[in-house]
Write a protein that holds these residues in place. Sequence first.
Motif, PDB file in Angstrom:
ATOM      1  N   ILE A  46      -4.266  -7.354   4.117  1.00 26.44           N
ATOM      2  CA  ILE A  46      -4.391  -8.658   3.473  1.00 26.44           C
ATOM      3  C   ILE A  46      -4.452  -8.495   1.957  1.00 26.44           C
ATOM      4  O   ILE A  46      -3.825  -9.252   1.215  1.00 26.44           O
ATOM      5  N   LEU A  47      -5.199  -7.511   1.487  1.00 22.56           N
ATOM      6  CA  LEU A  47      -5.398  -7.350   0.043  1.00 22.56           C
ATOM      7  C   LEU A  47      -4.134  -6.942  -0.702  1.00 22.56           C
ATOM      8  O   LEU A  47      -3.959  -7.311  -1.868  1.00 22.56           O
ATOM      9  N   GLY A  48      -3.237  -6.202  -0.067  1.00 23.29           N
ATOM     10  CA  GLY A  48      -1.989  -5.792  -0.730  1.00 23.29           C
ATOM     11  C   GLY A  48      -1.130  -6.976  -1.138  1.00 23.29           C
ATOM     12  O   GLY A  48      -0.788  -7.128  -2.317  1.00 23.29           O
ATOM     13  N   PRO A  49      -0.772  -7.868  -0.198  1.00 27.21           N
ATOM     14  CA  PRO A  49       0.008  -9.044  -0.586  1.00 27.21           C
ATOM     15  C   PRO A  49      -0.730  -9.976  -1.541  1.00 27.21           C
ATOM     16  O   PRO A  49      -0.115 -10.575  -2.431  1.00 27.21           O
ATOM     17  N   VAL A  50      -2.048 -10.085  -1.411  1.00 26.08           N
ATOM     18  CA  VAL A  50      -2.807 -10.934  -2.330  1.00 26.08           C
ATOM     19  C   VAL A  50      -2.774 -10.349  -3.734  1.00 26.08           C
ATOM     20  O   VAL A  50      -2.581 -11.077  -4.715  1.00 26.08           O
ATOM     21  N   ALA A  51      -2.941  -9.033  -3.841  1.00 28.52           N
ATOM     22  CA  ALA A  51      -2.875  -8.384  -5.156  1.00 28.52           C
ATOM     23  C   ALA A  51      -1.496  -8.572  -5.782  1.00 28.52           C
ATOM     24  O   ALA A  51      -1.392  -8.821  -6.990  1.00 28.52           O
ATOM     25  N   LEU A  52      -0.447  -8.500  -4.978  1.00 29.14           N
ATOM     26  CA  LEU A  52       0.900  -8.727  -5.484  1.00 29.14           C
ATOM     27  C   LEU A  52       1.058 -10.160  -5.979  1.00 29.14           C
ATOM     28  O   LEU A  52       1.606 -10.405  -7.062  1.00 29.14           O
ATOM     29  N   ALA A  53       0.568 -11.128  -5.213  1.00 31.36           N
ATOM     30  CA  ALA A  53       0.688 -12.531  -5.611  1.00 31.36           C
ATOM     31  C   ALA A  53      -0.084 -12.810  -6.903  1.00 31.36           C
ATOM     32  O   ALA A  53       0.412 -13.520  -7.788  1.00 31.36           O
ATOM     33  N   VAL A  54      -1.275 -12.248  -7.034  1.00 30.35           N
ATOM     34  CA  VAL A  54      -2.066 -12.438  -8.258  1.00 30.35           C
ATOM     35  C   VAL A  54      -1.359 -11.794  -9.445  1.00 30.35           C
ATOM     36  O   VAL A  54      -1.287 -12.386 -10.529  1.00 30.35           O
ATOM     37  N   THR A  55      -0.815 -10.602  -9.251  1.00 24.29           N
ATOM     38  CA  THR A  55      -0.093  -9.920 -10.333  1.00 24.29           C
ATOM     39  C   THR A  55       1.118 -10.726 -10.789  1.00 24.29           C
ATOM     40  O   THR A  55       1.344 -10.900 -11.994  1.00 24.29           O
ATOM     41  N   ILE A  56       1.876 -11.236  -9.845  1.00 24.65           N
ATOM     42  CA  ILE A  56       3.046 -12.048 -10.202  1.00 24.65           C
ATOM     43  C   ILE A  56       2.617 -13.322 -10.927  1.00 24.65           C
ATOM     44  O   ILE A  56       3.234 -13.734 -11.915  1.00 24.65           O
TER      45      ILE A  56
END
Length: 132
Positions: free
Chosen positions: A99-109
């Motif tokens: 879960i944290l991987g895609p969330v971290a990607l979305a926050v970074t973008i």
Amino acid sequence: MYAALGVPAAVIWAGATFVVALIPVFGTFMVWGPVALFLALTGSWLKAIILVAWGGLAVSTIDNLLYPYLVGSRLRLHTIPTFFAILGGIQFFGPAGLILGPVALAVTIGLLDVWGARTTGGRTAEQAVSTA
């Protein structure tokens, strides 16, 4: 499927499959593969073939293709970056990285989008904040 095929301790095998599904690419294979081998070695060839077909087609499709597609649509990200975010998240955060991987990607973008909007036209981010 384990119960339908008459595998001994089907609930335990199903639980083990659920847990190792967090491991990317070969996770579920580490359980259903040996179970299919057990079925084949005990003479239940048809059951072994059914389990291999089920694991290879249905389970692997869900694990490797469908999950990133579903998570990506929720986060409004393309499937490929989401897939790599899941892999990187699991590598970096462990099982929580699913879960944290895609969330971290979305926050970074999202942060990069804000930074790009503030620095358009050659302005620095500090100038954009002071004029707003």
